[in-house]
Enzyme design. Structure first.
Site, mmCIF file in Angstrom:
data_model
loop_
_atom_site.group_PDB
_atom_site.id
_atom_site.type_symbol
_atom_site.label_atom_id
_atom_site.label_comp_id
_atom_site.label_asym_id
_atom_site.label_seq_id
_atom_site.Cartn_x
_atom_site.Cartn_y
_atom_site.Cartn_z
ATOM 1 N N THR A 69 0.978 -1.231 0.037
ATOM 2 C CA THR A 69 0.033 0.014 -0.078
ATOM 3 C C THR A 69 0.866 1.273 -0.072
ATOM 4 O O THR A 69 2.156 1.230 0.351
ATOM 5 C CB THR A 69 -1.019 -0.014 1.177
ATOM 6 O OG1 THR A 69 0.055 -0.071 2.414
ATOM 7 C CG2 THR A 69 -1.707 -0.987 1.339
ATOM 8 N N GLU A 127 -5.392 -3.404 -1.781
ATOM 9 C CA GLU A 127 -6.111 -4.370 -1.058
ATOM 10 C C GLU A 127 -7.112 -5.415 -1.925
ATOM 11 O O GLU A 127 -7.563 -6.275 -1.266
ATOM 12 C CB GLU A 127 -6.931 -3.969 0.105
ATOM 13 C CG GLU A 127 -5.691 -3.477 1.415
ATOM 14 C CD GLU A 127 -5.350 -2.008 1.385
ATOM 15 O OE1 GLU A 127 -5.411 -1.475 -0.017
ATOM 16 O OE2 GLU A 127 -5.035 -1.328 2.112
ATOM 17 N N LYS A 170 -14.772 18.671 8.703
ATOM 18 C CA LYS A 170 -15.823 18.843 9.732
ATOM 19 C C LYS A 170 -15.858 20.367 10.106
ATOM 20 O O LYS A 170 -15.247 20.787 10.704
ATOM 21 C CB LYS A 170 -15.480 17.820 10.759
ATOM 22 C CG LYS A 170 -16.980 17.653 11.499
ATOM 23 C CD LYS A 170 -16.942 16.461 12.419
ATOM 24 C CE LYS A 170 -18.308 16.051 12.811
ATOM 25 N NZ LYS A 170 -18.418 15.092 13.670
ATOM 26 N N TRP A 172 -20.196 17.240 8.063
ATOM 27 C CA TRP A 172 -19.268 17.086 7.102
ATOM 28 C C TRP A 172 -19.279 17.913 5.678
ATOM 29 O O TRP A 172 -20.480 17.910 5.184
ATOM 30 C CB TRP A 172 -19.281 15.424 6.844
ATOM 31 C CG TRP A 172 -18.992 14.932 8.240
ATOM 32 C CD1 TRP A 172 -20.183 13.726 8.630
ATOM 33 C CD2 TRP A 172 -17.966 14.537 8.665
ATOM 34 N NE1 TRP A 172 -19.460 13.273 9.618
ATOM 35 C CE2 TRP A 172 -18.124 13.566 9.612
ATOM 36 C CE3 TRP A 172 -16.476 14.823 8.452
ATOM 37 C CZ2 TRP A 172 -17.044 13.000 10.618
ATOM 38 C CZ3 TRP A 172 -15.641 14.313 9.321
ATOM 39 C CH2 TRP A 172 -15.698 13.759 10.409
HETATM 40 P P1 AMP Z 1 -4.310 2.565 -3.660
HETATM 41 O O1 AMP Z 1 -4.386 1.177 -2.729
HETATM 42 O O2 AMP Z 1 -2.911 3.411 -3.532
HETATM 43 O O3 AMP Z 1 -4.716 2.495 -5.010
HETATM 44 O O4 AMP Z 1 -5.482 3.522 -2.930
HETATM 45 C C1 AMP Z 1 -6.464 3.095 -2.730
HETATM 46 C C2 AMP Z 1 -7.653 4.375 -2.201
HETATM 47 O O5 AMP Z 1 -7.494 5.335 -3.403
HETATM 48 C C3 AMP Z 1 -9.058 4.112 -2.330
HETATM 49 O O6 AMP Z 1 -9.177 3.668 -0.739
HETATM 50 C C4 AMP Z 1 -9.515 5.549 -2.476
HETATM 51 O O7 AMP Z 1 -9.545 6.279 -1.167
HETATM 52 C C5 AMP Z 1 -8.874 6.238 -3.296
HETATM 53 N N1 AMP Z 1 -9.476 5.772 -4.753
HETATM 54 C C6 AMP Z 1 -9.325 4.859 -5.638
HETATM 55 N N2 AMP Z 1 -10.198 4.779 -6.621
HETATM 56 C C7 AMP Z 1 -10.865 5.974 -6.545
HETATM 57 C C8 AMP Z 1 -11.888 6.623 -7.022
HETATM 58 N N3 AMP Z 1 -12.279 6.327 -8.261
HETATM 59 N N4 AMP Z 1 -12.280 7.657 -6.526
HETATM 60 C C9 AMP Z 1 -11.826 7.912 -5.279
HETATM 61 N N5 AMP Z 1 -10.955 7.478 -4.649
HETATM 62 C C10 AMP Z 1 -10.599 6.393 -5.155
#
Ligand code: AMP
Length: 441
Positions: free
Chosen positions: A81, A227, A337, A342
């Site tokens: 991650t 994940e 907030k 929110w």
């Molecule tokens: P990563 O594992 O680095 O790709 O990060 C995942 C996170 O990216 C998710 O939990 C979201 O917070 C954000 N994310 C992924 N796709 C989107 C999307 N289409 N719109 C908004 N947030 C997104």
């Protein structure tokens, strides 16, 4: 972080592009068990003395390989991650989870991937399996186009044109840059008509979808996480949406989308109670399914990340409408907030980016003596354009309640980005920690 990942994953062999050797030389002394390093001659220059070259490494070995029998539940790979808070965490994928994920991504309403496609994944391999392309595209026999080190708009447009790319994948910041290049019409690009673009990793503004539609290029918005291997939802239109006006269709396509087959979603309140799918109630988004991880590598199952009954707590805050379309309001850490209410930073930034003079924007919370937090819009203006804070506020006033409107606007040259190309809100927040909101008390 790199040294941490190599040690945590117990890497024995590391393949490094020669351009990255100076970085790798800084990592090596931090490792108690340095892995074997194999260097790829990315620059085309011979590999420097003292390093093992990739070409020599493969030349020494047999050209045939007998695959061992393996249990489908054995590990096939790992990604980490991005770790914006704390250490990066390892996610282990099994053969089973990756095969199921790869097949599902190819379904017609998902990415409709076939042997007729020419696929350009601008997403790096380390970012959540390059969104399954090494597996899905290989499985169907699609042509795969790999970007070089140059990721400027013109470099990518040239690659798309020359290789007749029919499906390209990347984070929104890449596509914002490409749309600007297309709109500036400095060069007459000839892209494949109806080229699909899977865009995700961060929210896709409706204006970006509408901008590409004008060029007959089709954005498919997706949501996912490392994940989840990573794809969890994709925004596709249902047959009953076909008769809707274009703007209404684009509004649906700007949502994060419908869960892929085999993926389940739910939203819950702070007590873990399931919330209704009414399109307005927001809650913590949870996911489960065959390619949703149940643990992080080497760590005990933490109740902050796993519900204990099979659901991953995504850390995203979302609503789901009665038709099953999920819409992300924020990362829970990014919510603003204000006066106990929110405000969604994602909705605000998408609307700011809908202004024709704005190239990019991110919205963060800043401290306020009365309202606790207020939104600050950090804005990059398009080259040759001008826009004032008052004009942006008037633009937002068309679609937001007055108390949600930012009074605060900061104009900057660039927004900080993560290694995967997303806006880096943690860095922005530390850049603006001393900022005092202009909102009257
Ligand atoms: P990563 O594992 O680095 O790709 O990060 C995942 C996170 O990216 C998710 O939990 C979201 O917070 C954000 N994310 C992924 N796709 C989107 C999307 N289409 N719109 C908004 N947030 C997104």
């Amino acid at each position: 972080d790199l040294a941490y990942i190599v040690a945590d994953a117990d890497d024995r062999v590391v393949i490094v592009d020669d351009v990255l050797l100076p970085l790798w030389q800084k990592v090596l002394p931090l490792l108690t068990t340095p892995p074997r390093t194999i260097v790829l001659p990315f620059t085309g220059q011979p590999v420097a003395a003292g390093w093992e070259s990739y070409e020599e490494f493969i030349a020494k070995d047999a050209t045939t390989y007998v695959y061992p029998e393996q249990d489908e539940n054995e590990a096939m790979g790992m990604c980490y991650t991005s770790g914006t808070t704390g250490r990066p965490k390892g996610v282990v994928y099994s053969h089973r989870s990756m095969v199921l994920h790869a097949i599902t991504n190819c379904l017609p309403d998902c990415l409709a991937l076939s042997a007729h496609d020419s696929v350009l994944a601008v997403t790096p391999m380390f970012h959540a399996n390059s969104w399954a392309m090494p597996f899905s595209a290989t499985m169907v026999g699609a042509k795969q186009v790999l970007p070089g080190p140059h990721l400027g708009a013109d470099d990518l447009l040239e690659l798309m044109q020359d290789e007749a790319v029919s499906l390209a994948l990347g984070v929104p910041t890449i596509w914002m840059m490409i749309l600007q290049a297309l709109e500036s019409a400095k060069r007459p690009w000839r892209l494949k008509p109806h080229m699909r673009m899977m865009v995700g990793g961060a929210a896709v503004p409706q204006s970006l979808i509408a901008g590409f539609d004008k060029f007959d290029l089709h954005i498919k918005h997706g949501w996912g996480m490392t994940e989840l291997s990573p794809v969890g939802t994709l925004a596709w239109l249902k047959p009953e949406h076909e008769a809707l006006p274009l703007a209404a269709q684009q509004q649906i396509r700007a949502r994060q989308g419908i869960a892929l087959p085999l993926v389940e979603l739910r939203i819950v309140d702070e007590a873990g109670r399931e919330l209704p799918w009414d399109g307005t109630t927001v809650g913590e988004l949870q996911a489960r399914g065959p390619w949703v991880t149940g643990a992080y590598h080497g760590l005990p199952a933490d109740p902050g990340s796993f519900s204990g009954d099979g659901w991953l707590r995504t850390g995203d805050v979302a609503s789901i409408d009665p038709e099953g379309y999920m819409k992300i309001a924020d990362r829970s850490k990014d919510l603003i907030k204000s006066g106990g209410e929110w405000i969604s930073s994602v909705d605000l930034e998408n609307a700011v980016m809908g202004h024709p003079a704005v190239a990019e924007a991110a919205v963060i919370a800043v401290k306020h003596p009365k309202w606790d937090e207020r939104p600050l819009a950090v804005v990059v203006v398009k080259p040759g354009k001008e826009v004032s804070a008052a004009e942006l506020r008037a633009h937002l006033a068309k679609s937001f309640a007055k108390w949600q409107l930012p009074d605060d606007y900061a104009f900057v040259e660039v927004l900080p980005r993560t290694s995967t190309g997303k806006f880096q809100k943690t860095k922005l927040r530390s850049q603006f920690t001393d900022y005092v909101s202009l909102t009257p008390s």
